[in-house]
Structure formats: C-alpha cells, structure tokens
Design a protein around this motif. Structure first.
Motif, PDB file in Angstrom:
ATOM      1  N   THR A  41      59.339  27.206  29.086  1.00  0.00           N
ATOM      2  CA  THR A  41      58.476  27.376  30.370  1.00  0.00           C
ATOM      3  C   THR A  41      57.834  27.113  30.838  1.00  0.00           C
ATOM      4  OG1 THR A  41      59.702  29.885  28.228  1.00  0.00           O
ATOM      5  CG2 THR A  41      57.921  29.991  30.005  1.00  0.00           C
ATOM      6  N   ASN A  42      57.674  27.699  32.069  1.00  0.00           N
ATOM      7  CA  ASN A  42      56.568  26.960  32.692  1.00  0.00           C
ATOM      8  C   ASN A  42      55.343  27.813  32.341  1.00  0.00           C
ATOM      9  OD1 ASN A  42      54.815  26.032  34.973  1.00  0.00           O
ATOM     10  ND2 ASN A  42      56.386  26.115  36.082  1.00  0.00           N
ATOM     11  N   PRO A  43      54.329  27.484  32.517  1.00  0.00           N
ATOM     12  CA  PRO A  43      52.693  28.550  32.072  1.00  0.00           C
ATOM     13  C   PRO A  43      52.400  28.451  33.412  1.00  0.00           C
ATOM     14  CG  PRO A  43      52.851  26.200  31.063  1.00  0.00           C
ATOM     15  CD  PRO A  43      53.807  26.196  31.395  1.00  0.00           C
ATOM     16  N   THR A  44      52.309  28.275  34.227  1.00  0.00           N
ATOM     17  CA  THR A  44      51.938  28.573  35.264  1.00  0.00           C
ATOM     18  C   THR A  44      51.628  30.452  36.310  1.00  0.00           C
ATOM     19  OG1 THR A  44      53.386  26.573  36.521  1.00  0.00           O
ATOM     20  CG2 THR A  44      52.337  27.709  38.231  1.00  0.00           C
ATOM     21  N   ALA A  45      52.019  30.398  35.671  1.00  0.00           N
ATOM     22  CA  ALA A  45      52.278  32.129  36.400  1.00  0.00           C
ATOM     23  C   ALA A  45      50.999  32.972  35.535  1.00  0.00           C
ATOM     24  CB  ALA A  45      53.015  33.053  36.133  1.00  0.00           C
ATOM     25  N   ALA A  46      51.559  32.163  33.686  1.00  0.00           N
ATOM     26  CA  ALA A  46      50.399  32.818  32.797  1.00  0.00           C
ATOM     27  C   ALA A  46      48.299  31.740  33.642  1.00  0.00           C
ATOM     28  CB  ALA A  46      50.789  32.547  31.341  1.00  0.00           C
ATOM     29  N   GLY A  47      48.821  31.101  33.879  1.00  0.00           N
ATOM     30  CA  GLY A  47      47.660  30.088  34.621  1.00  0.00           C
ATOM     31  C   GLY A  47      47.032  30.927  35.782  1.00  0.00           C
ATOM     32  N   LEU A  48      47.839  30.809  36.694  1.00  0.00           N
ATOM     33  CA  LEU A  48      47.220  31.831  38.052  1.00  0.00           C
ATOM     34  C   LEU A  48      46.832  32.935  37.180  1.00  0.00           C
ATOM     35  CD1 LEU A  48      49.982  30.982  40.665  1.00  0.00           C
ATOM     36  CD2 LEU A  48      47.569  29.734  39.486  1.00  0.00           C
ATOM     37  N   SER A  49      47.136  33.812  36.588  1.00  0.00           N
ATOM     38  CA  SER A  49      46.745  35.047  36.486  1.00  0.00           C
ATOM     39  C   SER A  49      45.334  34.880  35.216  1.00  0.00           C
ATOM     40  CB  SER A  49      47.826  35.621  35.307  1.00  0.00           C
ATOM     41  OG  SER A  49      47.379  36.929  34.795  1.00  0.00           O
ATOM     42  N   MET A  50      45.594  34.267  34.617  1.00  0.00           N
ATOM     43  CA  MET A  50      44.548  34.302  33.812  1.00  0.00           C
ATOM     44  C   MET A  50      42.870  33.574  35.161  1.00  0.00           C
ATOM     45  SD  MET A  50      42.931  31.041  30.714  1.00  0.00           S
ATOM     46  CE  MET A  50      41.331  30.788  30.089  1.00  0.00           C
ATOM     47  N   THR A  51      43.227  32.051  35.674  1.00  0.00           N
ATOM     48  CA  THR A  51      42.747  31.460  36.678  1.00  0.00           C
ATOM     49  C   THR A  51      41.937  32.556  37.707  1.00  0.00           C
ATOM     50  OG1 THR A  51      43.392  29.903  36.871  1.00  0.00           O
ATOM     51  CG2 THR A  51      41.657  30.019  38.469  1.00  0.00           C
ATOM     52  N   LEU A  52      42.768  33.910  37.899  1.00  0.00           N
ATOM     53  CA  LEU A  52      42.708  34.676  39.118  1.00  0.00           C
ATOM     54  C   LEU A  52      41.264  36.348  38.298  1.00  0.00           C
ATOM     55  CD1 LEU A  52      42.591  36.032  41.437  1.00  0.00           C
ATOM     56  CD2 LEU A  52      44.712  37.404  40.664  1.00  0.00           C
ATOM     57  N   GLY A  53      41.621  36.224  37.180  1.00  0.00           N
ATOM     58  CA  GLY A  53      40.871  37.393  36.713  1.00  0.00           C
ATOM     59  C   GLY A  53      39.618  36.177  36.028  1.00  0.00           C
ATOM     60  N   ILE A  54      39.380  35.475  35.164  1.00  0.00           N
ATOM     61  CA  ILE A  54      38.244  34.330  35.262  1.00  0.00           C
ATOM     62  C   ILE A  54      37.273  34.683  36.461  1.00  0.00           C
ATOM     63  CG2 ILE A  54      36.443  32.881  35.013  1.00  0.00           C
ATOM     64  CD1 ILE A  54      39.537  31.959  32.966  1.00  0.00           C
ATOM     65  N   VAL A  55      37.854  34.202  37.882  1.00  0.00           N
ATOM     66  CA  VAL A  55      36.960  34.438  38.817  1.00  0.00           C
ATOM     67  C   VAL A  55      36.823  35.662  39.776  1.00  0.00           C
ATOM     68  CG1 VAL A  55      37.402  33.812  41.279  1.00  0.00           C
ATOM     69  CG2 VAL A  55      38.264  32.214  40.089  1.00  0.00           C
ATOM     70  N   SER A  56      37.443  36.726  39.799  1.00  0.00           N
ATOM     71  CA  SER A  56      37.642  37.945  39.920  1.00  0.00           C
ATOM     72  C   SER A  56      36.433  38.662  38.542  1.00  0.00           C
ATOM     73  CB  SER A  56      38.718  38.732  39.633  1.00  0.00           C
ATOM     74  OG  SER A  56      39.698  38.530  40.561  1.00  0.00           O
ATOM     75  N   ASN A  57      36.644  38.725  37.912  1.00  0.00           N
ATOM     76  CA  ASN A  57      35.156  38.997  36.989  1.00  0.00           C
ATOM     77  C   ASN A  57      33.996  38.093  36.942  1.00  0.00           C
ATOM     78  OD1 ASN A  57      36.269  41.502  35.076  1.00  0.00           O
ATOM     79  ND2 ASN A  57      37.825  39.748  34.573  1.00  0.00           N
ATOM     80  N   ILE A  58      33.881  36.928  37.046  1.00  0.00           N
ATOM     81  CA  ILE A  58      33.052  36.187  37.458  1.00  0.00           C
ATOM     82  C   ILE A  58      32.689  36.389  39.232  1.00  0.00           C
ATOM     83  CG2 ILE A  58      31.632  33.780  38.227  1.00  0.00           C
ATOM     84  CD1 ILE A  58      33.253  32.496  36.121  1.00  0.00           C
ATOM     85  N   ILE A  59      32.646  36.823  39.825  1.00  0.00           N
ATOM     86  CA  ILE A  59      32.157  36.977  40.784  1.00  0.00           C
ATOM     87  C   ILE A  59      31.523  38.502  41.234  1.00  0.00           C
ATOM     88  CG2 ILE A  59      32.927  37.907  43.127  1.00  0.00           C
ATOM     89  CD1 ILE A  59      34.942  35.591  43.554  1.00  0.00           C
ATOM     90  N   ALA A  60      32.510  39.572  39.980  1.00  0.00           N
ATOM     91  CA  ALA A  60      30.950  40.706  40.419  1.00  0.00           C
ATOM     92  C   ALA A  60      30.646  41.085  38.959  1.00  0.00           C
ATOM     93  CB  ALA A  60      32.381  41.707  39.227  1.00  0.00           C
ATOM     94  N   LEU A  61      30.353  39.476  37.956  1.00  0.00           N
ATOM     95  CA  LEU A  61      28.783  39.645  37.113  1.00  0.00           C
ATOM     96  C   LEU A  61      27.712  39.169  37.833  1.00  0.00           C
ATOM     97  CD1 LEU A  61      30.197  38.776  33.704  1.00  0.00           C
ATOM     98  CD2 LEU A  61      29.138  39.970  34.094  1.00  0.00           C
ATOM     99  N   ILE A  62      27.948  38.491  39.259  1.00  0.00           N
ATOM    100  CA  ILE A  62      26.605  37.361  39.269  1.00  0.00           C
ATOM    101  C   ILE A  62      26.083  38.891  40.971  1.00  0.00           C
ATOM    102  CG2 ILE A  62      26.471  36.158  42.056  1.00  0.00           C
ATOM    103  CD1 ILE A  62      28.166  34.392  40.364  1.00  0.00           C
ATOM    104  N   ILE A  63      27.308  39.405  41.190  1.00  0.00           N
ATOM    105  CA  ILE A  63      26.951  40.584  41.924  1.00  0.00           C
ATOM    106  C   ILE A  63      26.426  41.817  41.265  1.00  0.00           C
ATOM    107  CG2 ILE A  63      27.787  42.461  43.492  1.00  0.00           C
ATOM    108  CD1 ILE A  63      29.810  41.284  44.200  1.00  0.00           C
ATOM    109  N   LEU A  64      26.864  42.224  39.902  1.00  0.00           N
ATOM    110  CA  LEU A  64      26.333  43.269  39.117  1.00  0.00           C
ATOM    111  C   LEU A  64      24.794  42.618  38.591  1.00  0.00           C
ATOM    112  CD1 LEU A  64      29.209  44.264  36.916  1.00  0.00           C
ATOM    113  CD2 LEU A  64      27.962  45.881  38.091  1.00  0.00           C
ATOM    114  N   ALA A  65      24.715  41.300  38.344  1.00  0.00           N
ATOM    115  CA  ALA A  65      23.004  40.914  37.390  1.00  0.00           C
ATOM    116  C   ALA A  65      21.864  40.690  38.459  1.00  0.00           C
ATOM    117  CB  ALA A  65      23.632  39.261  37.206  1.00  0.00           C
TER     118      ALA A  65
END
Length: 370
Positions: A41-65
């Motif tokens: 099984t290729n974990p690429t899709a799971a890795g991309l989903s995780m990366t997208l979620g981390i980047v999205s939440n970090i951007i929102a955290l910076i704006i909120l801070a």
C-alpha cells in the motif's frame, strides 16, 4: 486523523492458514487475519492529507495569534481564544494519529489482527475519538458564547472573560479524554477496522452491550453538540438580521461588524462539521445496532464501506476548519468585494460602515475603562 486508503483483499499472510486450522481443531469459528492488508500500500495519499492539514492549521494559527495579540482586550478576544484552541486541536489531530498511521504504513505492520487490538490500536482509536469530539464540543461552545454575546451582551460582559474561557477549554478537553479512555475501563473496545488501516470503536463484528453503550455515548454527544450549535447559530443569525432591519426602519446604528463576522465564521464551521461528521456518527449508530441485534446479514460489506466513507469525510473536517476562518474574515471578504464589483473605494459600502461601527465601539470601550 488521516484519510483512510482502500487496500486489496488478496494479500493474505502465510500464518492465516495455520491460525484457521488451529481454530477449527479447537472448535472455534475461523478468523481471517490481515485479510484486507496489502503490504505494498502506497502511503502517499495519507501523507499528502496529513501535510495539507498541517499547513492549513499552521496558517490559521498564525493569523489567529496576530489577531488575538491585537484585540486582546476586546469582546472578540474570547472568540479568538476558542478559535485558536480549535485550530490547535485540529493540528494535533493530524500530527499525532497521522504520524502513527504513516509509521505503520512504512513498517508494513498496519492492520494487526482482524477483530483484535493491541496497544497501537488502542492509542489510535482513542486518538480518533478524542480529536473527533473536541472540535464538535468547541464548535458548540463557541456558538453558545456568541449567541449570548449577541442576544445578552450585558450578561456576556459580566460572565465571560479570558480566565473563564480557559477553564471551559480544559473542561472540554477533559470530557473528550474521559470518553476516549472508556475502553480502557472495559466499556467498549477499539479494534482494527476495514481495510485494516485504522482503529475505531467496534461496531460491526461480535459487538457487545458495552460497545452499543459506547457508540451511543460517542455519537449521542457528537450529534447533540451539532444540534446545540445549529440552534445557537440560528438564534444569533436571526437576531443580527432583525437588528439590521430595525436599523433601516428606525435609522439606528447597525450590529457590530465583528459580531457579523464571527457568526458567519461559526455558521461555516457548523456546516463543515455537519457535513463531515454526521455520516460517521450516524453510520456508527446504525452499524452497532444492526450488529448487536444480529440483523446485519449480507450487509456487512456495505456497512464496512459506509464506515470508511464516514471516516474519510471526518478527516476533511480538520482540513476545512482552518480555511473557514481564513476565508471568512472581513479582510478577505473586502478583497473579494473589490474584485467582483471592480470598486477600489469602499465609501458607503457595507464593509466601510462595519469598520466605522467597530472602530467607534472600540473607542467607547477604551473610554469607559479609563
């Protein structure tokens, strides 16, 4: 949490035959182990989903801070603290279970034994329950806080402060953690789920009354939180619309701009949560009730597929939540207004009136404190 990937049903381990033969000798029904796991099984899709979620939440955290540092003494500070906690929880919900799932993929040990669980499965299942309930609880409390701020501003000013907000946050996290830990006290069980790449509450195979109680508690709390958020956001929205209509008739000052902005963001969060979480909560209830009553029959594969679809949708909630806040800010809406109307001057526009009203209210608050 990560998006769950489908795996082929053809990859069976050599020890399956020996295990099934042993069970037949002992008079026990054979259990097919790792029946859905594909070691390639290729974990690429799971890795991309995780990366997208981390980047999205970090951007929102910076704006909120930045927004919280700028508006710490205003009424919006409480909302920003709740929103920051929501985004931080979503971020942790990607990093912690996501790193574990990727590790299982890379090591080739994902799936464990079918209908059984180990320490890894318990931790992963508990994480999914905890990081699933927290956003729902936070969205509910945020909606209730804003409803009080819109309908009872004086009561809100007396009762809501930063210290009380932090206490409520701790209580929310403790409540979600208490529910997630129930299987460790033999109320419900976590097992590997089809296709063997994630762990969750046992809702399909050999369910017991404790599994039914656990699913009823988990789904009941989640659906109740969504229902309360729906009611509170509806009340807040109707109140703001009525205030706007009265302003036009009586030439009174309109509702505060940040109230409108916060309610719009809460409605976006609520709609996202309903779309992403309702399927998993409802499918879980349907599955455990049919399994416990013995009426599952030939629908087992269908319900397995429904559960996979449900957890995939739930995963997207943690990715979309930060973008709801990022895109539904007044600054972004102003830019969209300029682009769509072709106007660079906002004089006389609704955005301009909102900004003036918000500035005047802020100045009055500062004068009153002095």
């Amino acid at each position: 949490m990560l998006a769950v990937q489908h795996c082929n049903n053809s990859a069976l381990h050599v020890d399956e035959g020996f295990s099934n033969q042993t069970q037949q000798v002992l008079g026990v029904a054979p259990v097919r182990c790792r029946e859905n796991l594909n070691t390639t099984t290729n974990p690429t899709a799971a890795g991309l989903s995780m990366t997208l979620g981390i980047v999205s939440n970090i951007i929102a955290l910076i704006i909120l801070a930045k927004a919280y540092a700028r508006l710490r003494k205003r009424s919006k500070a409480t909302f920003l603290l709740f929103a920051s906690s929501l985004v931080a929880t979503d971020l942790a919900g990607h990093v912690i279970p996501g790193a574990l799932v990727l590790r299982l993929y890379i090591s080739g040990t994902a799936g464990g034994l079918c209908n059984q669980s180990d320490a890894t499965c318990h931790f992963l299942g508990g994480s999914m329950v905890f990081f699933g309930l927290c956003p729902l609880f936070l969205g509910c409390v945020m909606a209730a806080e804003r409803c009080m701020g819109v309908t009872r501003p004086l009561l809100h000013a007396r009762m809501v402060c930063t210290a009380h907000t932090k206490i409520v946050l701790v209580m929310i996290w403790l409540l979600a953690l208490s529910v997630a830990l129930l299987p460790f006290f033999h109320l419900g069980t976590y097992i590997y789920q089809f296709p063997g790449t994630w762990c969750f509450i046992n809702v399909l195979d050999n369910t017991s009354i404790t599994d039914v109680i656990f699913v009823l508690l988990f789904s009941g709390l989640g659906l109740a939180a969504l229902a309360v958020a729906l009611v509170c956001n509806t009340i807040s929205g109707v109140t703001l619309v009525i205030a706007r209509l009265r302003k036009k008739k009586c030439h009174r000052r309109s509702a505060k701009s940040h109230d409108i902005e916060m309610v719009a963001q809460l409605v976006g969060i609520m709609v996202t949560s309903c779309i992403c979480w309702s399927p998993l909560l409802i499918f879980g209830l349907m599955s455990v009730i049919r399994s416990y009553s013995g009426s599952m029959g030939d629908d087992l594969e269908t319900y397995r597929t429904l559960m996979v679809m449900g957890v995939r949708l739930a995963t997207w909630n943690q990715i979309l939540d930060p973008w709801v806040y990022i895109l539904l800010r007044r600054a972004v809406l102003k830019k969209i207004y300029r682009i769509t109307t072709g106007r660079s001057d906002l004089k006389g526009s609704t955005f301009r009136r909102w900004e003036i009203s918000s500035f005047q209210n802020s100045m009055k608050s500062v004068i009153n404190r002095n």
